[in-house]
Design a protein around this motif. Structure first.
Motif, short mmCIF file in Angstrom:
data_model
loop_
_atom_site.label_atom_id
_atom_site.label_comp_id
_atom_site.label_asym_id
_atom_site.label_seq_id
_atom_site.Cartn_x
_atom_site.Cartn_y
_atom_site.Cartn_z
N VAL A 1 0.84 -1.19 0.00
CA VAL A 1 0.00 0.00 0.00
C VAL A 1 0.88 1.25 0.00
N ARG A 2 1.86 1.26 0.87
CA ARG A 2 2.78 2.39 0.90
C ARG A 2 3.42 2.58 -0.47
N ALA A 3 3.86 1.47 -1.06
CA ALA A 3 4.55 1.53 -2.34
C ALA A 3 3.67 2.15 -3.42
N GLU A 4 2.44 1.69 -3.53
CA GLU A 4 1.59 2.18 -4.62
C GLU A 4 1.12 3.61 -4.40
N TYR A 5 1.02 4.04 -3.15
CA TYR A 5 0.81 5.47 -2.90
C TYR A 5 2.04 6.27 -3.33
N LEU A 6 3.24 5.73 -3.04
CA LEU A 6 4.47 6.39 -3.47
C LEU A 6 4.53 6.50 -4.98
N TYR A 7 4.24 5.41 -5.69
CA TYR A 7 4.34 5.42 -7.14
C TYR A 7 3.31 6.38 -7.75
N SER A 8 2.16 6.49 -7.12
CA SER A 8 1.16 7.47 -7.58
C SER A 8 1.71 8.89 -7.45
N ALA A 9 2.37 9.15 -6.32
CA ALA A 9 2.94 10.48 -6.11
C ALA A 9 4.10 10.74 -7.08
N MET A 10 4.89 9.72 -7.37
CA MET A 10 5.97 9.88 -8.34
C MET A 10 5.41 10.28 -9.70
N ALA A 11 4.30 9.65 -10.09
CA ALA A 11 3.66 10.01 -11.36
C ALA A 11 3.16 11.45 -11.32
N ASP A 12 2.54 11.83 -10.20
CA ASP A 12 2.05 13.20 -10.06
C ASP A 12 3.18 14.22 -10.24
N VAL A 13 4.25 14.02 -9.49
CA VAL A 13 5.34 15.00 -9.52
C VAL A 13 6.05 14.99 -10.87
N ALA A 14 6.20 13.82 -11.47
CA ALA A 14 6.81 13.76 -12.81
C ALA A 14 5.99 14.56 -13.81
N ALA A 15 4.66 14.43 -13.73
CA ALA A 15 3.80 15.16 -14.66
C ALA A 15 3.87 16.66 -14.44
N LEU A 16 3.91 17.06 -13.18
CA LEU A 16 3.82 18.48 -12.85
C LEU A 16 5.15 19.21 -12.93
N THR A 17 6.24 18.47 -13.01
CA THR A 17 7.57 19.09 -13.07
C THR A 17 8.34 18.73 -14.33
N GLY A 18 7.87 17.72 -15.08
CA GLY A 18 8.62 17.27 -16.26
C GLY A 18 9.90 16.54 -15.91
N ASP A 19 9.93 15.94 -14.72
CA ASP A 19 11.13 15.24 -14.23
C ASP A 19 11.27 13.90 -14.96
N LYS A 20 12.18 13.84 -15.94
CA LYS A 20 12.32 12.63 -16.75
C LYS A 20 12.88 11.43 -15.97
N PRO A 21 13.91 11.62 -15.13
CA PRO A 21 14.38 10.45 -14.35
C PRO A 21 13.29 9.88 -13.44
N LEU A 22 12.47 10.74 -12.88
CA LEU A 22 11.38 10.27 -12.03
C LEU A 22 10.37 9.48 -12.85
N LEU A 23 10.05 9.97 -14.03
CA LEU A 23 9.14 9.26 -14.91
C LEU A 23 9.72 7.91 -15.33
N ALA A 24 11.00 7.90 -15.68
CA ALA A 24 11.63 6.64 -16.08
C ALA A 24 11.57 5.62 -14.95
N ALA A 25 11.77 6.09 -13.71
CA ALA A 25 11.74 5.17 -12.57
C ALA A 25 10.35 4.59 -12.37
N VAL A 26 9.32 5.42 -12.41
CA VAL A 26 7.98 4.90 -12.15
C VAL A 26 7.53 3.98 -13.28
N ASP A 27 7.98 4.25 -14.50
CA ASP A 27 7.68 3.33 -15.61
C ASP A 27 8.36 1.98 -15.40
N THR A 28 9.59 2.00 -14.95
CA THR A 28 10.33 0.76 -14.71
C THR A 28 9.70 -0.06 -13.59
N ILE A 29 9.30 0.61 -12.53
CA ILE A 29 8.66 -0.08 -11.41
C ILE A 29 7.33 -0.68 -11.86
N TRP A 30 6.57 0.07 -12.65
CA TRP A 30 5.28 -0.44 -13.15
C TRP A 30 5.50 -1.73 -13.94
#
Length: 689
Positions: free
Chosen positions: A285-314
């Motif tokens: 549960v903690r993990a999937e809340y974290l991954y949701s937040a990573m997606a949020d912040v990646a979208a709102l900041t354009g952070d490519k490494p963060l996006l790459a990480a959440v894609d890899t984890i998915w």
């Protein structure tokens, strides 16, 4: 859509909702955001035979029962004592405050669907109690405020002292923020939003560069802060959310050489910086809340490494760590993800809250990439591993969701039953808030593209290409594959209707090789526009229908509803030589009550032919699957084993355990290769035992 295109897409500016903040009206402003926007739950009115009764039960039964249990278990009393600065914390866990927040969130969504003055008055009274419990500087945590000199043992002597491990102070705040935004969106009232903003202002003043640093032990504050950013446009909320993400993997107090996830930080996803994480790990549960937040912040900041990480984890989760019915978190110890392909059936954990968190994550991944595979997973979770967590009565629940229950000695005493409440009752209240938000997951929009993700009979009032459009869905999904969409623009207008063609309808059991269909599909998905078959292109799993739409245009899509056998990747050792059953999006199981008291003795050979039939009188109306199969039988003398023909009846997995306790299985052996001998204690003379 991939990483390179994200940076282009986030340059498209979306107008922020003009919502009321604590000081008044926040000015509408341009912000970078997800390329694809969800259509608000307030714009979609359900008429659906499958989901609408569940939402009504949630409103009429689940939410009132949740509030009543919050009262009876002293969760409400904790707030009253915090306001009085007197008494002793009266429940078990310091995060019990969140059960009130989550139920308020669910009630808020529900008030939008079903206006109810009595419920509104109760929620307002409860919000007053929450406000009274808040300390002058915004701190809100009853486990400390009631008696600051003697706080809960998990809380530490000072504020935030044990936030990394036990206190859940920021977790409580996160659920407060989520509830506050939902309440404001649904009702237009500021009373709970003001409380949340006051608390968030404190959090932002305490944590950040040059101030206090911590990776929150139980994530969700990050998601909540992002929602407050959307409401107010104040960058400090987004910046603090990102700061919390960036703190992961920075703590020097772990033993990173240890394989114990409690000692190396893996349990709460703190063993590596988030941009270096590659696997779904730790508490699910903690993990999937974290991954949701990573997606949020990646979208709102354009952070490519963060996006790459959440894609890899998915990708890791969907290819190696998910059960066939959408459940996640295989291991009970730590309520966590296991190793790759560690998906045992007899001990499967599958916390209901993990399914809730997964829905949030999949929606965000869709908004990032516009790929149907994310909606495919979301659909799998919604129709199977999530709604299995609540009984048909709306007030009995599973904390965990089993994959196999084997009677063995013939006793039902140790077999699971649904419960009305738990000491840690996060799952019932999480369901209470998710159900009424479902209309917000049906559609997505980007420029001239209108995405249809879920097939739910409803009427949606949208703005597409700057023009009003009404879209009406009519279907009997998930039992029937015939889908109908009536398009009613206010005036003729050009846009692209993108209708998801589910992976299961294209011969894909999962968007990975974790599960596959035993045989290829022979059926095709047919689409008609105004009665005429229409050729269409497939873009990322969506049928693209570009057209100048006129009022009354009708799109029909027919999905194949064959009964399919599902087989697991050979690396999933527990499922070797076994098959699961699927029809449409629904996964099936066999339960004792339909199969002569057992389910563990049934064999499903490749030659078995299944018949599907809708039974309105059974389990609130379900389609069952039946076939004649071999059943292993032991004679009365317990000396001879044989197989006999027997009718196997399978029901939707979500509906099991609504008729008492007994055996259940999702996976069936395709042939008999071994026999597991179970002995029963001899009867004691004269005792009948």
């Amino acid at each position: 859509m991939h990483y390179a295109s994200l940076s282009q897409q986030v340059k498209h500016f979306l107008t922020a909702s003009c919502l009321l903040g604590a000081a008044g009206v926040a000015q509408a402003q341009a912000v970078a955001d997800y390329p694809i926007r969800p259509v608000s739950f307030t714009q979609v009115k359900l008429t659906d035979n499958f989901w609408l009764p569940r939402l009504k039960t949630n409103t009429d039964v689940t939410i009132p029962a949740s509030f009543q249990r919050c009262e009876a278990t002293n969760r409400v009393k904790n707030f009253e004592m915090a306001a009085a600065k007197s008494g002793k914390f009266a429940t078990t866990y310091p995060f019990d405050d969140t059960d009130i927040y989550k139920t308020i969130e669910g009630a808020s969504y529900s008030l939008s669907l079903y206006p109810d003055e009595h419920l509104k008055e109760y929620v307002d009274a409860l919000i007053k109690k929450v406000a009274a419990a808040q300390e002058p500087d915004g701190y809100l945590y009853t486990a400390r405020t009631i008696d600051p000199a003697h706080p809960h043992s998990w809380a530490g002597k000072e504020r935030w002292e044990k936030e990394r491990e036990l206190s859940h102070e920021l977790y409580n705040s996160g659920h407060l923020y989520e509830a506050a935004v939902a309440h404001y969106q649904a009702t237009g009232q500021k009373n709970l939003l003001n409380i949340a903003l006051k608390n968030a202002d404190l959090v932002c003043s305490v944590f950040g560069p040059g101030r206090r640093a911590v990776a929150p032990g139980h994530e969700i504050v990050e998601m909540g802060l992002v929602k407050l950013y959307r409401v107010t446009g104040q960058a400090k909320y987004l910046n603090t959310a990102k700061f919390f993400l960036d703190q992961r993997g920075q703590y020097k107090g772990y033993d990173f050489k240890s394989t114990d996830e409690w000692k190396n930080g893996q349990y709460w996803q703190d063993d590596k910086p988030v941009v270096a994480q590659t696997e779904a790990e730790g508490h699910a549960v903690r993990a999937e809340y974290l991954y949701s937040a990573m997606a949020d912040v990646a979208a709102l900041t354009g952070d490519k490494p963060l996006l790459a990480a959440v894609d890899t984890i998915w990708k890791n989760m969907v290819t190696k760590k998910m059960y066939v019915q959408g459940g996640t978190g295989a291991v009970g110890g730590g309520e966590r993800f296991g190793a790759n392909y560690e998906l045992p059936n007899a001990t499967a954990y599958n916390e209901t809250c993990a399914s809730v968190a997964d829905v949030y994550w999949q929606q965000r991944m869709f908004q990032l990439h516009g790929d149907a595979k994310y909606a495919d997973i979301m659909e799998k979770v919604l129709y199977n591993g999530l709604i299995s967590g609540v009984g048909l009565d709306g007030k009995s629940f599973f904390y965990t969701n089993a994959m196999q229950i084997k009677g063995g000695l013939g006793t039902k005493d140790t077999e699971p039953a649904r419960s009305g409440w738990f000491d840690c009752s996060c799952c019932p209240t999480n369901l209470a808030r998710l159900f009424p938000s479902l209309p917000g997951y049906v559609y997505g929009q980007h420029d001239k593209d209108l995405y249809v993700n879920l097939f739910v009979s409803s009427t949606a009032n949208l703005t597409v290409n700057k023009k009003p459009v009404q879209l009406v869905q009519q279907n009997n999904y998930p039992w029937d594959g015939g889908l109908k969409f009536v398009v009613n623009p206010a005036a003729s207008t050009d846009f692209n209707l993108l209708v998801r063609v589910p992976g299961w309808a294209r011969g894909e059991a999962m968007p990975s090789d974790l599960y596959t269909f035993a045989t290829p599909t022979k059926s095709e998905v047919v689409i008609k526009v105004n009665g005429k078959p229409t050729a269409y292109t497939l873009r990322n799993g969506y049928a693209v229908l570009p057209r100048k739409w006129r009022k009354g245009d009708v799109v029909e899509m027919t999905l194949p509803m064959d009964v399919r056998r599902v087989v697991a990747n050979p690396n999933v050792k527990d499922d070797l030589g076994k098959v699961a059953l699927q029809r449409g999006p629904i996964m099936y199981c066999a339960e004792w009550t339909d199969n002569k008291g057992k389910a563990s003795n049934l064999v499903v050979p490749p030659t078995a032919t299944f018949t599907a039939a809708y039974r309105p009188e059974l389990l609130n109306g379900v389609t069952t699957l039946t076939a004649t199969v071999p059943a292993v039988q032991v004679d009365a003398a317990a000396s001879t084993i044989q197989t006999v023909p027997q009718t196997l009846t399978a029901i939707p997995y979500y509906a099991w355990a609504n008729r008492g306790k007994g055996e259940m299985t999702v996976w069936f052996p395709a042939q008999i290769v071994d026999v597991d001998l179970v002995t029963r204690p001899a009867e004691l003379p004269g005792t009948g035992k």
